[in-house]
Design an enzyme around this catalytic site. Structure first.
Site, mmCIF file in Angstrom:
data_model
loop_
_atom_site.group_PDB
_atom_site.id
_atom_site.type_symbol
_atom_site.label_atom_id
_atom_site.label_comp_id
_atom_site.label_asym_id
_atom_site.label_seq_id
_atom_site.Cartn_x
_atom_site.Cartn_y
_atom_site.Cartn_z
ATOM 1 N N ASN A 103 0.796 -1.248 0.000
ATOM 2 C CA ASN A 103 0.000 0.000 0.000
ATOM 3 C C ASN A 103 0.820 1.285 0.000
ATOM 4 O OD1 ASN A 103 -2.683 -1.015 -0.081
ATOM 5 N ND2 ASN A 103 -2.573 -1.530 2.085
ATOM 6 N N HIS A 104 2.130 1.200 0.184
ATOM 7 C CA HIS A 104 2.919 2.440 0.227
ATOM 8 C C HIS A 104 3.116 3.043 -1.157
ATOM 9 C CE1 HIS A 104 3.879 1.125 4.261
ATOM 10 N NE2 HIS A 104 4.380 2.319 4.501
ATOM 11 N N HIS A 124 8.656 2.416 -1.430
ATOM 12 C CA HIS A 124 8.542 2.244 0.020
ATOM 13 C C HIS A 124 9.955 2.261 0.599
ATOM 14 C CE1 HIS A 124 6.743 -0.107 3.682
ATOM 15 N NE2 HIS A 124 7.305 1.046 4.008
ATOM 16 N N TYR A 169 5.558 7.920 0.544
ATOM 17 C CA TYR A 169 4.643 9.006 0.941
ATOM 18 C C TYR A 169 4.852 10.247 0.068
ATOM 19 C CZ TYR A 169 4.234 6.036 5.030
ATOM 20 O OH TYR A 169 4.054 4.972 5.858
ATOM 21 N N ARG A 185 9.401 10.960 2.147
ATOM 22 C CA ARG A 185 10.348 10.405 3.117
ATOM 23 C C ARG A 185 11.400 9.628 2.348
ATOM 24 N NH1 ARG A 185 8.051 6.278 7.343
ATOM 25 N NH2 ARG A 185 8.558 4.837 5.663
ATOM 26 N N HIS A 246 7.504 10.011 15.421
ATOM 27 C CA HIS A 246 7.444 8.553 15.584
ATOM 28 C C HIS A 246 8.696 8.074 16.317
ATOM 29 C CE1 HIS A 246 7.344 4.323 14.851
ATOM 30 N NE2 HIS A 246 8.221 4.339 13.869
ATOM 31 N N CYS A 248 10.940 5.546 16.838
ATOM 32 C CA CYS A 248 11.158 4.289 16.101
ATOM 33 C C CYS A 248 12.197 3.458 16.840
ATOM 34 C CB CYS A 248 11.633 4.629 14.685
ATOM 35 S SG CYS A 248 11.743 3.196 13.609
HETATM 36 ZN ZN ZN Z 1 9.578 2.906 13.057
#
Ligand code: ZN
Length: 484
Positions: A103-104, A124, A169, A185, A246, A248
């Protein structure tokens, strides 16, 4: 009682169709049924653009490939879908498990100053075989750029090898002077967010410039600073950025996202400033963002926060929302501070800022078992919101929103995909919603699945029902699209 109401509704719909001069015979309210997986989302945008009488729409179709449809508003005529390229992450056959598609690689679309239509898709983070990613970590796929062979004609597409493969994105921002910025990104989670600028209708792009910096925390190398961001036109020659943080983690990874941030770029000299007008040093780190661009701190209270959208009023002041606790939280800049957040009951969507006090949001929202996409309006600067008309609703399907159509015609504001929990595959109907509801199409043109369902049955007999329907619905609301 319910039956009577349904009949009345059908009668009303027929009357409306007759009034608008369209025969209801053979018409359906979707424009295609071959969306696939999560075919649309707010983060890749524009999803569609109105240009010279037509609305051009890009979405993820079978094999996660980019498809394009166009609607001629005067002639009330659809064209497409046309497959515009090949997504290197697509699988054959199309998985029926919601976890199957990546889906990316969903496309973003822009129409350039000469009427050529451009898509960016298929990335992605980029496969390691593309070399060293200087601004992040590699991932999958390849950020790919295609353009129509002729202006305002979606029938034929060509690949243009002029953008970085390490992207996901992807988002286009087109300025009044014709410059086009591509934001994305630069890799998987642990990567900078960057832009590449084109001054020649996307025929060439300048090298990537970092906006948001990824890095390991000094005190905890297992914790890496990462971001989700949304870029859009500001007032005049400026671009706004709204984003969330985020944390991560290399070990014990979660999808958690927190906080909300805002800043803007002055395109003339590519300088950035915060809401207060203080000049910023780029790329922005986590510590620097906390000090200079923070809109809301949710990390302290451990309230998850997902990206929303951002638009400015005539005075250039930003209005934005983040998605928190299953609702949209609206903020606006008052000139010296952010107004306290106000919750609006919607899962995801976008907004139109009519004036500093008047704002309308078009939001998708799950309801008891089903879903709807409705307008919400404030006339007091966001302190209170009232529900206006619903453009679509269903007792057994929910809808995934996308960013509003760029330069939208009133008859084509937003593209949404329908997610029916009962179905046993991941193909989705897509709707173009205008002020009077979905823009219909003769069923013949809207039926584009061909042998897709037959092929699935042949390879994977008896696919299980979409058990993740509820999960998907939550994801398409609270969590965004679940594949971020
Ligand atoms: Zn992450």
């Amino acid at each position: 009682m319910k039956g009577t109401r349904a009949k009345m509704m059908t009668g009303l719909a027929s009357m409306l169709l007759l009034l608008s001069g369209i025969s209801s015979a053979g018409m359906v309210d979707y424009f295609t049924d071959n969306g696939y997986g999560n075919p649309v989302a707010t983060i890749q945008h524009p999803r569609a653009e109105y240009y010279n009488g037509k609305t051009y729409i890009a979405y993820q179709g079978p094999h996660e490939d980019p498809y394009v449809c166009a609607y001629d508003h005067a002639a009330k005529k659809w064209s497409g879908p046309v497959k515009a390229g090949e997504n290197p992450m697509g699988k054959t056959p199309d998985p029926v498990d919601p976890k199957g598609p990546d889906n990316h690689g969903r496309p973003a679309l822009i129409v350039d100053g000469k009427g050529y239509i451009h898509l960016i898709f298929g990335g992605h983070g980029g496969y390691p075989r593309f070399g060293k990613n200087e601004l992040g970590t590699p991932g999958k796929g390849k950020q790919t750029h295609v353009v129509t062979s002729r202006p305002e004609d979606i029938s034929s597409w060509e690949i243009v090898e002029n953008v970085d493969p390490f992207g996901t994105y992807s988002q286009f921002v087109k300025m009044d002077d014709g410059d086009i910025y591509l934001f994305y990104r630069h890799g998987s989670h642990q990567s900078d967010w960057v832009y590449q600028k084109s001054t020649d209708n996307c025929r060439t792009f300048a090298p990537p410039v970092s906006v948001l910096k990824h890095k390991a925390q000094e005190s905890d190398p297992n914790l890496h600073d990462a971001w989700y961001a949304w870029f859009e036109n500001g007032k005049g020659d400026t671009i706004t950025a709204s984003y969330v943080y985020h944390p991560c983690r290399l070990k014990g990874h979660t999808k958690e996202r927190y906080n909300g941030y805002y800043m803007k770029m002055n395109c003339g000299d590519e300088s950035w400033e915060n809401a207060n007008g203080n000049v910023l040093a780029l790329p922005v780190t986590k510590e620097y963002a906390d000090q200079n661009t923070l809109v809301c701190d949710t990390f302290t209270t451990k309230v998850k926060s997902n990206h929303g959208t951002c638009h400015v009023d005539d005075e250039g002041n930003p209005h934005l929302f983040f998605r928190q606790q299953g609702q949209v939280r609206y903020f606006r800049w008052l000139g010296n501070a952010w107004q306290a957040p106000v919750a609006v009951p919607g899962g995801d969507g976008d907004m139109i800022v009519e004036s500093p006090k008047v704002v309308r949001m078009l939001l998708s929202q799950g309801n008891s078992g089903g879903g709807e996409v409705c307008w919400w309006k404030t006339t007091d600067g966001g302190l209170t919101w009232g529900k206006e008309s619903c453009l679509i609703s269903s007792p057994d399907s929910s809808y995934a929103a996308s960013a509003l159509v760029h330069n939208a015609h009133p008859d084509g504001r937003m593209v949404v995909s329908e997610h029916n929990r009962a179905q046993n595959h991941l193909y989705r109907k897509l709707f173009l919603l205008g002020d009077s509801g979905p823009v219909g199409r003769p069923e013949e043109g809207a039926s584009n699945l061909g042998d897709c369902l037959k092929n699935l049955e042949a390879v994977q007999p008896g696919p299980k029902p979409d058990k993740a329907g509820k999960k998907n619905r939550n994801k398409s609301g609270e969590e965004g699209d679940g594949d971020e």
